[in-house]
Motif scaffolding. Structure first.
Motif, PDB file in Angstrom:
ATOM      1  N   GLN A 201       0.824  -1.203   0.000  1.00  0.00           N
ATOM      2  CA  GLN A 201       0.000   0.000   0.000  1.00  0.00           C
ATOM      3  C   GLN A 201       0.867   1.266   0.000  1.00  0.00           C
ATOM      4  O   GLN A 201       0.499   2.261  -0.613  1.00  0.00           O
ATOM      5  CB  GLN A 201      -0.910  -0.001   1.229  1.00  0.00           C
ATOM      6  CG  GLN A 201      -1.930  -1.120   1.252  1.00  0.00           C
ATOM      7  CD  GLN A 201      -3.020  -0.929   0.212  1.00  0.00           C
ATOM      8  OE1 GLN A 201      -3.279   0.189  -0.236  1.00  0.00           O
ATOM      9  NE2 GLN A 201      -3.643  -2.018  -0.198  1.00  0.00           N
ATOM     10  N   SER A 202       1.990   1.238   0.681  1.00  0.00           N
ATOM     11  CA  SER A 202       2.866   2.411   0.757  1.00  0.00           C
ATOM     12  C   SER A 202       4.311   1.946   0.819  1.00  0.00           C
ATOM     13  O   SER A 202       4.601   0.812   1.220  1.00  0.00           O
ATOM     14  CB  SER A 202       2.530   3.274   1.985  1.00  0.00           C
ATOM     15  OG  SER A 202       2.711   2.532   3.180  1.00  0.00           O
ATOM     16  N   LEU A 203       5.199   2.855   0.430  1.00  0.00           N
ATOM     17  CA  LEU A 203       6.635   2.588   0.396  1.00  0.00           C
ATOM     18  C   LEU A 203       7.339   3.713   1.141  1.00  0.00           C
ATOM     19  O   LEU A 203       7.158   4.895   0.821  1.00  0.00           O
ATOM     20  CB  LEU A 203       7.122   2.501  -1.047  1.00  0.00           C
ATOM     21  CG  LEU A 203       8.411   1.728  -1.316  1.00  0.00           C
ATOM     22  CD1 LEU A 203       8.245   0.269  -0.926  1.00  0.00           C
ATOM     23  CD2 LEU A 203       8.791   1.819  -2.780  1.00  0.00           C
ATOM     24  N   TYR A 204       8.132   3.343   2.147  1.00  0.00           N
ATOM     25  CA  TYR A 204       8.830   4.304   3.000  1.00  0.00           C
ATOM     26  C   TYR A 204      10.297   4.351   2.571  1.00  0.00           C
ATOM     27  O   TYR A 204      11.013   3.361   2.678  1.00  0.00           O
ATOM     28  CB  TYR A 204       8.719   3.866   4.456  1.00  0.00           C
ATOM     29  CG  TYR A 204       8.787   4.984   5.472  1.00  0.00           C
ATOM     30  CD1 TYR A 204       8.964   6.304   5.090  1.00  0.00           C
ATOM     31  CD2 TYR A 204       8.667   4.719   6.829  1.00  0.00           C
ATOM     32  CE1 TYR A 204       9.023   7.320   6.021  1.00  0.00           C
ATOM     33  CE2 TYR A 204       8.713   5.723   7.780  1.00  0.00           C
ATOM     34  CZ  TYR A 204       8.891   7.029   7.364  1.00  0.00           C
ATOM     35  OH  TYR A 204       8.948   8.037   8.291  1.00  0.00           O
ATOM     36  N   VAL A 205      10.755   5.507   2.069  1.00  0.00           N
ATOM     37  CA  VAL A 205      12.109   5.645   1.527  1.00  0.00           C
ATOM     38  C   VAL A 205      12.750   6.898   2.105  1.00  0.00           C
ATOM     39  O   VAL A 205      12.094   7.710   2.768  1.00  0.00           O
ATOM     40  CB  VAL A 205      12.091   5.710  -0.016  1.00  0.00           C
ATOM     41  CG1 VAL A 205      11.554   4.423  -0.613  1.00  0.00           C
ATOM     42  CG2 VAL A 205      11.251   6.904  -0.485  1.00  0.00           C
ATOM     43  N   ASP A 206      14.039   7.063   1.831  1.00  0.00           N
ATOM     44  CA  ASP A 206      14.735   8.277   2.252  1.00  0.00           C
ATOM     45  C   ASP A 206      14.585   9.353   1.173  1.00  0.00           C
ATOM     46  O   ASP A 206      13.862   9.176   0.202  1.00  0.00           O
ATOM     47  CB  ASP A 206      16.208   7.977   2.542  1.00  0.00           C
ATOM     48  CG  ASP A 206      16.917   7.333   1.359  1.00  0.00           C
ATOM     49  OD1 ASP A 206      16.412   7.466   0.225  1.00  0.00           O
ATOM     50  OD2 ASP A 206      17.955   6.689   1.564  1.00  0.00           O
ATOM     51  N   ARG A 207      15.317  10.450   1.356  1.00  0.00           N
ATOM     52  CA  ARG A 207      15.190  11.587   0.436  1.00  0.00           C
ATOM     53  C   ARG A 207      16.319  11.624  -0.584  1.00  0.00           C
ATOM     54  O   ARG A 207      16.836  12.685  -0.923  1.00  0.00           O
ATOM     55  CB  ARG A 207      15.136  12.896   1.234  1.00  0.00           C
ATOM     56  CG  ARG A 207      13.862  13.054   2.030  1.00  0.00           C
ATOM     57  CD  ARG A 207      13.828  14.343   2.804  1.00  0.00           C
ATOM     58  NE  ARG A 207      12.509  14.528   3.393  1.00  0.00           N
ATOM     59  CZ  ARG A 207      11.509  15.205   2.837  1.00  0.00           C
ATOM     60  NH1 ARG A 207      11.694  15.785   1.659  1.00  0.00           N
ATOM     61  NH2 ARG A 207      10.344  15.303   3.427  1.00  0.00           N
ATOM     62  N   ALA A 208      16.713  10.479  -1.069  1.00  0.00           N
ATOM     63  CA  ALA A 208      17.736  10.416  -2.109  1.00  0.00           C
ATOM     64  C   ALA A 208      17.164  10.957  -3.423  1.00  0.00           C
ATOM     65  O   ALA A 208      15.946  11.068  -3.618  1.00  0.00           O
ATOM     66  CB  ALA A 208      18.230   8.986  -2.284  1.00  0.00           C
ATOM     67  N   GLY A 209      18.073  11.288  -4.352  1.00  0.00           N
ATOM     68  CA  GLY A 209      17.652  11.845  -5.630  1.00  0.00           C
ATOM     69  C   GLY A 209      16.829  10.895  -6.473  1.00  0.00           C
ATOM     70  O   GLY A 209      16.157  11.316  -7.412  1.00  0.00           O
ATOM     71  N   ILE A 210      16.870   9.601  -6.145  1.00  0.00           N
ATOM     72  CA  ILE A 210      16.068   8.635  -6.892  1.00  0.00           C
ATOM     73  C   ILE A 210      14.586   8.840  -6.611  1.00  0.00           C
ATOM     74  O   ILE A 210      13.738   8.687  -7.497  1.00  0.00           O
ATOM     75  CB  ILE A 210      16.485   7.199  -6.535  1.00  0.00           C
ATOM     76  CG1 ILE A 210      17.955   6.989  -6.848  1.00  0.00           C
ATOM     77  CG2 ILE A 210      15.630   6.175  -7.257  1.00  0.00           C
ATOM     78  CD1 ILE A 210      18.481   5.659  -6.376  1.00  0.00           C
TER      79      ILE A 210
END
Length: 467
Positions: A201-210
Motif C-alpha cells: 500500500q505504501s513505500l517508506y524511503v529516504d530523500r535520495a535523488g532517486i
C-alpha cells in the motif's frame, strides 16, 4: 568487614538476627520465625556464628566451581576456535556458528569468557530520545526500502550496494545486490517483491535523488500546486503506491537496523563460503540466507490480513522511463538524441503538433503511446532533412529619371516644345466649355445642364400617393 562485603542480602539479614540473639533481644525460636527456618536449622546457624563469627554465615559453596560449569578443556577449545575463525563475531552470532560445529555454549557465557580474556570490550553509546511508533497492523500496509552501502566482500570483490526491503508489520526481508543504488535497481527490487507478495500500500524511503526531485516543476505543475516527481515517483503514482519520504534515518529505523544486522551477519556468511561476486551472492541470498533470516527474525503481525494489492498487467510499463514529446509536422518524434518516424496508419489521430509519451523500458525497448494507444513507428538513422526555403530575390535598384542629352533628336527637332505648346492651348480652350463649367480632372468637358427646368427627384424612402 571483608566478609560482610561479599555476603548476599539474605546472609546480611542473618547477621543482624544473630546479633540480636547474642545480646538477648531475640530467642532462637523467635529468630527461626523471622528467618523462616526450623528450630533445628536455626540452632546450626547459631552454632556456626558463635564458632566462626560473620564468616560462618557465608554459603559454603561461595567461591567453589559450579556443578554446571563448562570444563576448562571445552572453554579453552571454544576460545581458541573463536580466535582462529570468528575473531570479529559478536557473542550471539559466534555461539550460533559454534553450535553448528558441535561446540555448544550460551552466548552470555561466551560473552563473559571474552570479557575475562579481554578479547571483547563493553561499548557504551550515547542515547537520544526517539518517539516510538507502533508497527503497522498487517502485512503489506507499509514496506521500507533502503540501499546499504558497505564493503560486502571485504575487498575480495567489486564494490556493490545491497538493496533491502522490509515489511513494517512482520520484519519480512527481501534483498538483492546491485552495482549501484539507481532507479533501475529500485525498479527491480519492487518487481521482485511484487511477484512474491504483491504491491504494498505504501513505500517508506529516504530523500535520495532517486525518490525526490530537488528542481522546480513545470509551469503547469506550479499552477496546479503539484511537486515535481522523479521517474520512480511517477511510477508509484501510476501503480497507486503511496511514496513516503522519511525526514531522518531514524524515522525508517526498521530497515536501518536490518542493514546493521546484515552488515554483521551476511558479510561473515559470505566470507565463510568464499563468495566474491554479485551473481553468487544473489543466488545465496535467495536460496539460503533470506529464508533462514526470515524464520529467525520474522514476527507475528497484529492482524492476519494481507493488505497487498494485485499486480497489474502493465507493471513492466510503469517501471520504466517516460518523457512527453511533441510530434513534428513531418510526423517525427525526437527523444534523447534519437528520431522516430510515426506510421501512416495513425493518420486518423492527427498527431502533428500533439504530445506523445516516449517510454524506454528496462530491457532497452522503446514504446510510443498516445492516450493509451500504442503507436507504430520506425527508427531513423539520422535527423531528417528539412525542406530549405527559396532564397529571397534581391531588390532592384531604384529607377533614375532619364534626361535626354542636348544632341538628342527630341531636342534638336523641337518635337517636345511643339507638343507642350499644343497641350497648353488645348487646356486653355477647355477651361470654360459650352456647358459653362470647368473641365474635369481628366481634361474632358463637363456635361451640359438644362437651366430653368425643375429637376423632379423622388424622395428617398417609402411614401403614399394621395388620390
Amino acid at each position: 568487614m571483608k566478609g560482610i562485603l561479599t555476603m548476599s542480602e539474605q546472609e546480611r539479614k542473618r547477621v543482624g538476627i544473630m546479633v540480636s540473639v547474642k545480646v538477648g533481644e531475640l530467642s532462637l525460636v523467635e529468630a527461626a520465625a523471622v528467618l523462616g527456618l526450623c528450630y533445628r536449622q536455626i540452632k546450626r546457624v547459631w552454632r556456626r556464628y558463635r564458632a566462626q563469627g560473620d564468616a560462618g554465615l557465608v554459603h559454603r559453596l561461595r567461591g567453589q566451581p559450579g556443578q554446571r560449569r563448562k570444563s576448562p578443556e571445552l572453554r579453552a577449545k571454544i576460545l581458541a576456535r573463536y580466535a582462529a575463525r570468528y575473531p570479529d563475531f559478536g557473542p550471539t552470532l559466534a555461539a550460533e556458528y559454534l553450535a553448528k560445529e558441535k561446540l555448544l555454549v550460551d552466548h552470555e557465557t561466551l560473552r563473559r569468557w571474552l570479557l575475562a580474556e579481554k578479547q571483547r570490550t563493553v561499548r557504551r553509546r550515547r542515547q537520544r530520545h526517539r518517539q516510538w511508533r507502533e508497527r503497522k497492523p498487517c502485512f503489506g500496509v507499509m514496506v521500507q526500502l533502503d540501499g546499504s552501502h558497505h564493503d560486502w566482500f571485504e575487498g575480495r570483490g567489486e564494490q556493490c550496494v545491497l538493496m533491502v526491503m522490509v515489511d513494517d508489520a512482520t520484519n519480512r526481508v527481501w534483498a538483492q545486490f546491485f552495482e549501484a543504488e539507481t532507479t533501475h535497481a529500485s525498479y527491480d527490487m519492487l518487481e521482485g517483491w511484487a511477484h512474491k507478495y504483491g504491491l504494498p500500500q505504501s513505500l517508506y524511503v529516504d530523500r535520495a535523488g532517486i525518490y525526490r526531485c530537488e528542481g522546480l516543476g513545470s509551469i503547469a505543475e506550479q499552477i496546479a500546486g503539484q511537486e515535481p516527481q522523479t521517474q520512480f515517483g511517477r511510477a508509484m503514482r501510476q501503480l497507486s503506491v503511496e511514496l513516503i519520504l522519511a525526514n531522518s534515518p531514524q524515522a525508517k529505523g526498521r530497515v536501518e537496523r536490518i542493514n546493521g544486522v546484515l552488515q554483521d551477519r551476511l558479510v561473515k556468511a559470505l566470507r565463510l563460503r568464499g563468495i566474491n561476486d554479485l551473481e553468487k551472492a544473489n543466488a545465496y541470498l535467495r536460496r539460503t540466507y533470506l529464508p533462514a533470516h526470515n524464520r529467525k527474525f520474522q514476527v507475528e503481525p497484529a492482524s492476519r490480513a494481507d493488505a497487498h494489492q494485485t499486480v497489474p498487467k502493465g507493471l513492466n510499463e510503469s517501471l520504466s522511463w517516460e518523457a512527453e514529446r511533441v510530434v513534428q509536422r513531418d510526423w517525427t518524434v525526437t527523444c534523447e538524441g534519437q528520431w522516430y518516424q510515426l506510421d501512416k496508419c495513425h493518420e486518423a489521430l492527427s498527431l502533428a503538433g500533439k504530445k506523445v509519451i516516449v517510454r524506454r523500458r528496462r530491457d532497452g525497448s522503446v514504446q510510443l503511446e498516445r492516450g493509451g494507444v500504442k503507436l507504430q513507428w520506425r527508427e531513423l538513422a539520422a535527423r531528417p532533412e528539412r525542406l530549405k526555403a527559396k532564397p529571397a530575390l534581391t531588390p532592384k535598384a531604384p529607377r533614375t529619371e532619364y534626361k535626354p542629352g542636348t544632341n538628342h533628336p527630341w531636342r534638336t527637332q523641337q518635337i517636345g516644345s511643339v507638343r507642350r505648346t499644343m497641350k497648353r492651348r488645348h487646356q486653355e480652350t477647355l477651361v470654360v466649355g459650352a456647358s459653362g463649367r470647368p473641365p474635369l480632372r481628366s481634361g474632358l468637358p463637363a456635361s451640359p445642364t438644362t437651366r430653368g427646368k425643375t429637376n423632379h427627384r423622388r424622395p428617398r424612402g417609402h411614401y403614399l400617393l394621395s388620390s
